[in-house]
Design a protein around this motif. Structure first.
Motif, PDB file in Angstrom:
ATOM      1  N   SER A 198      -6.407  -3.065  -5.532  1.00 51.29           N
ATOM      2  CA  SER A 198      -5.888  -1.695  -5.629  1.00 51.29           C
ATOM      3  C   SER A 198      -4.702  -1.636  -6.571  1.00 51.29           C
ATOM      4  N   THR A 199      -4.332  -0.426  -6.922  1.00 51.52           N
ATOM      5  CA  THR A 199      -3.135  -0.199  -7.729  1.00 51.52           C
ATOM      6  C   THR A 199      -2.172   0.612  -6.879  1.00 51.52           C
ATOM      7  N   THR A 200      -0.978   0.074  -6.699  1.00 51.64           N
ATOM      8  CA  THR A 200      -0.011   0.772  -5.834  1.00 51.64           C
ATOM      9  C   THR A 200       1.242   1.144  -6.611  1.00 51.64           C
ATOM     10  N   ASN A 201       1.661   2.361  -6.407  1.00 54.33           N
ATOM     11  CA  ASN A 201       2.892   2.830  -7.036  1.00 54.33           C
ATOM     12  C   ASN A 201       3.891   3.181  -5.924  1.00 54.33           C
ATOM     13  N   LEU A 202       5.006   2.446  -5.904  1.00 56.99           N
ATOM     14  CA  LEU A 202       6.057   2.711  -4.918  1.00 56.99           C
ATOM     15  C   LEU A 202       7.188   3.461  -5.612  1.00 56.99           C
ATOM     16  N   VAL A 258     -10.715  10.972  -0.993  1.00 53.07           N
ATOM     17  CA  VAL A 258     -11.800  10.285  -1.682  1.00 53.07           C
ATOM     18  C   VAL A 258     -12.439  11.248  -2.671  1.00 53.07           C
ATOM     19  N   ARG A 259     -12.544  10.792  -3.882  1.00 50.68           N
ATOM     20  CA  ARG A 259     -13.167  11.635  -4.913  1.00 50.68           C
ATOM     21  C   ARG A 259     -14.359  10.878  -5.479  1.00 50.68           C
ATOM     22  N   ALA A 260     -15.496  11.501  -5.393  1.00 53.40           N
ATOM     23  CA  ALA A 260     -16.701  10.840  -5.879  1.00 53.40           C
ATOM     24  C   ALA A 260     -17.296  11.598  -7.047  1.00 53.40           C
ATOM     25  N   VAL A 316       4.597   5.843  -1.032  1.00 49.64           N
ATOM     26  CA  VAL A 316       3.474   5.026  -1.490  1.00 49.64           C
ATOM     27  C   VAL A 316       2.370   5.912  -2.061  1.00 49.64           C
ATOM     28  N   VAL A 317       1.898   5.553  -3.246  1.00 46.09           N
ATOM     29  CA  VAL A 317       0.646   6.124  -3.754  1.00 46.09           C
ATOM     30  C   VAL A 317      -0.196   4.934  -4.177  1.00 46.09           C
ATOM     31  N   SER A 318      -1.357   4.781  -3.550  1.00 48.19           N
ATOM     32  CA  SER A 318      -2.177   3.618  -3.850  1.00 48.19           C
ATOM     33  C   SER A 318      -3.622   4.056  -4.117  1.00 48.19           C
ATOM     34  N   ASN A 319      -4.228   3.440  -5.113  1.00 53.81           N
ATOM     35  CA  ASN A 319      -5.587   3.818  -5.520  1.00 53.81           C
ATOM     36  C   ASN A 319      -6.539   2.642  -5.465  1.00 53.81           C
ATOM     37  N   VAL A 320      -7.798   2.933  -5.118  1.00 56.40           N
ATOM     38  CA  VAL A 320      -8.868   1.953  -5.330  1.00 56.40           C
ATOM     39  C   VAL A 320     -10.055   2.659  -5.984  1.00 56.40           C
ATOM     40  N   ILE A 335     -16.385   5.615  -6.975  1.00 54.12           N
ATOM     41  CA  ILE A 335     -15.677   6.481  -6.036  1.00 54.12           C
ATOM     42  C   ILE A 335     -14.202   6.105  -6.093  1.00 54.12           C
ATOM     43  N   ARG A 336     -13.378   7.091  -6.282  1.00 55.16           N
ATOM     44  CA  ARG A 336     -11.942   6.807  -6.341  1.00 55.16           C
ATOM     45  C   ARG A 336     -11.275   7.308  -5.074  1.00 55.16           C
ATOM     46  N   ALA A 337     -10.478   6.445  -4.477  1.00 55.51           N
ATOM     47  CA  ALA A 337      -9.775   6.843  -3.264  1.00 55.51           C
ATOM     48  C   ALA A 337      -8.280   6.679  -3.484  1.00 55.51           C
ATOM     49  N   GLU A 338      -7.553   7.626  -2.965  1.00 56.18           N
ATOM     50  CA  GLU A 338      -6.095   7.589  -3.109  1.00 56.18           C
ATOM     51  C   GLU A 338      -5.463   7.702  -1.727  1.00 56.18           C
ATOM     52  N   CYS A 339      -4.462   6.860  -1.499  1.00 57.24           N
ATOM     53  CA  CYS A 339      -3.801   6.813  -0.195  1.00 57.24           C
ATOM     54  C   CYS A 339      -2.321   7.115  -0.414  1.00 57.24           C
TER      55      CYS A 339
HETATM   56  C1  LIG Z   1      -4.230   7.368  -8.674  1.00 55.98           C
HETATM   57  O1  LIG Z   1      -5.266   8.254  -9.005  1.00 55.98           O
HETATM   58  C2  LIG Z   1      -4.813   9.515  -9.451  1.00 55.98           C
HETATM   59  C3  LIG Z   1      -6.023  10.351  -9.724  1.00 55.98           C
HETATM   60  O2  LIG Z   1      -6.997  10.136  -8.758  1.00 55.98           O
HETATM   61  C4  LIG Z   1      -3.965   9.354 -10.694  1.00 55.98           C
HETATM   62  O3  LIG Z   1      -3.433  10.621 -11.057  1.00 55.98           O
HETATM   63  C5  LIG Z   1      -2.835   8.421 -10.419  1.00 55.98           C
HETATM   64  O4  LIG Z   1      -2.124   8.161 -11.582  1.00 55.98           O
HETATM   65  C6  LIG Z   1      -3.350   7.120  -9.874  1.00 55.98           C
HETATM   66  N1  LIG Z   1      -2.211   6.301  -9.484  1.00 55.98           N
HETATM   67  C7  LIG Z   1      -2.207   4.998  -9.626  1.00 55.98           C
HETATM   68  C8  LIG Z   1      -0.980   4.297  -9.113  1.00 55.98           C
HETATM   69  O5  LIG Z   1      -3.130   4.385 -10.108  1.00 55.98           O
END
Ligand SMILES: *[C@@H]1O[C@H](CO)[C@@H](O)[C@H](O)[C@H]1NC(C)=O
Ligand SMILES: *[C@@H]1O[C@H](CO)[C@@H](O)[C@H](O)[C@H]1NC(C)=O
Ligand SMILES: *[C@@H]1O[C@H](CO)[C@@H](O)[C@H](O)[C@H]1NC(C)=O
Ligand SMILES: *[C@@H]1O[C@H](CO)[C@@H](O)[C@H](O)[C@H]1NC(C)=O
Ligand SMILES: *[C@@H]1O[C@H](CO)[C@@H](O)[C@H](O)[C@H]1NC(C)=O
Length: 258
Positions: free
Chosen positions: A187-191, A152-154, A201-205, A160-164
């Motif tokens: 959320s935005t998910t990158n598989l 979690v990055r605030a 999995v990299v997923s952001n909210v 607040i951005r969280a990455e899983c």
């Molecule tokens: C998720 O967030 C990180 C930075 O917090 C960024 O580098 C990355 O591209 C983001 N990924 C997606 C899938 O949004």
């Protein structure tokens, strides 16, 4: 008018066809498999079983396990001996063959250290002289990935951005974020697919409400009906004058920043 030239009662092609029929004359035995797909976990062992319909000795039979093509095989057994020369390199050292059973002869192939490559169709073929019979089996490979890591990055003004992140999933996993009320978050998910075929999995909210409390990232395998979940407590309203990182499940394998 009638064109009879060059027409025999048995054209050569039908004679060849008859010969082929004789050569591949079906045995008076048949082979059966489990009928439904067999589930196998990545990294574990799985047993593929084929039964003969009759109580006959298979000692001198040829038993061939194969995928798309007969040769090279997944595993080949001739006259009671394995034939590693005719084995696909992907299965070298990964298979064990066993004949067993009292009432019915059963051929059991164990595949060790199951990989994504193993997902799909297998055949087992019994051959006794000219006679042969075979059946088809299906393997469904499943991987339960690692526990998700939450970061979690605030920032002060931004949300607040969280990455899983998590890896080791197969087939394609589902990702879900929830807030403390249990409501799903967009959320935005990158598989991505690893060289071994497993999903990463990299997923952001991004969360705007700082008073939100907790956040959870849950990843599930559709085949296993199982999921892995990580919760994180969000930094409060007045805290975090600068960037803050919270990781509830810190893994020690994180690559050093370049
Ligand atoms: C998720 O967030 C990180 C930075 O917090 C960024 O580098 C990355 O591209 C983001 N990924 C997606 C899938 O949004
Ligand atoms: C199967 O065959 C073996 C050897 O021919 C015999 O000992 C055994 O009793 C048979 N089993 C059945 C169920 O017929
Ligand atoms: C995995 O194998 C099953 C049958 O064994 C098949 O239905 C499925 O499509 C395969 N998955 C992939 C991604 O090829
Ligand atoms: C997904 O991740 C891969 C590898 O990290 C990267 O190359 C790609 O640009 C990312 N895609 C998106 C939509 O973020
Ligand atoms: C957040 O999680 C912690 C520990 O998991 C729990 O004690 C607390 O009650 C949670 N808060 C909310 C608002 O759900």
């Amino acid at each position: 008018m009638a064109n009879t030239q060059g027409r025999d009662i048995f054209p050569p092609s039908s004679i060849i066809f008859l010969l082929l029929q004789l050569l591949s004359w079906k045995a008076d035995f048949s082979v059966s498999g489990p009928g439904q797909p067999v589930l196998a976990m990545v990294g574990e062992s799985v047993k593929l079983r084929c039964h003969l319909s009759l109580n006959i000795s298979v000692k001198d039979m040829e038993v061939r396990w194969y995928r798309e093509e007969l040769s090279p095989a997944v595993h080949l057994r001739k006259k009671g001996k394995d034939v590693p020369e005719e084995q696909m390199w992907q299965y070298k050292g990964r298979t064990t063959f066993l004949m067993s059973g009292l009432a019915q002869e059963q051929a059991v192939l164990t595949i060790h250290n199951v990989m994504v490559f193993d997902n799909g169709t297998f055949h087992c073929k019994f051959k006794d002289g000219m006679a042969s019979a075979e059946t088809t089996l299906w393997l469904r490979v499943a991987g339960l990935g690692s526990e998700p890591r939450l970061q979690v990055r605030a920032g002060r003004d931004e949300g607040i951005r969280a990455e899983c992140t998590s890896e080791g999933w197969y087939p394609e996993p589902r990702v879900e974020w929830r807030d403390f009320r249990g409501q799903t978050l967009p959320s935005t998910t990158n598989l991505t697919v690893s060289p071994t075929g497993l999903f990463e999995v990299v997923s952001n909210v991004t969360v705007w409400d700082r008073g939100m409390g907790n956040l959870s990232c849950s990843i599930s395998n559709p085949l296993l009906q199982e999921r892995m979940e990580t919760k994180s407590h969000l930094p409060g309203e007045c805290s975090a004058p600068f960037d803050l990182k919270i990781s509830e499940h810190p893994r020690h394998s994180q690559a050093p920043a370049p």
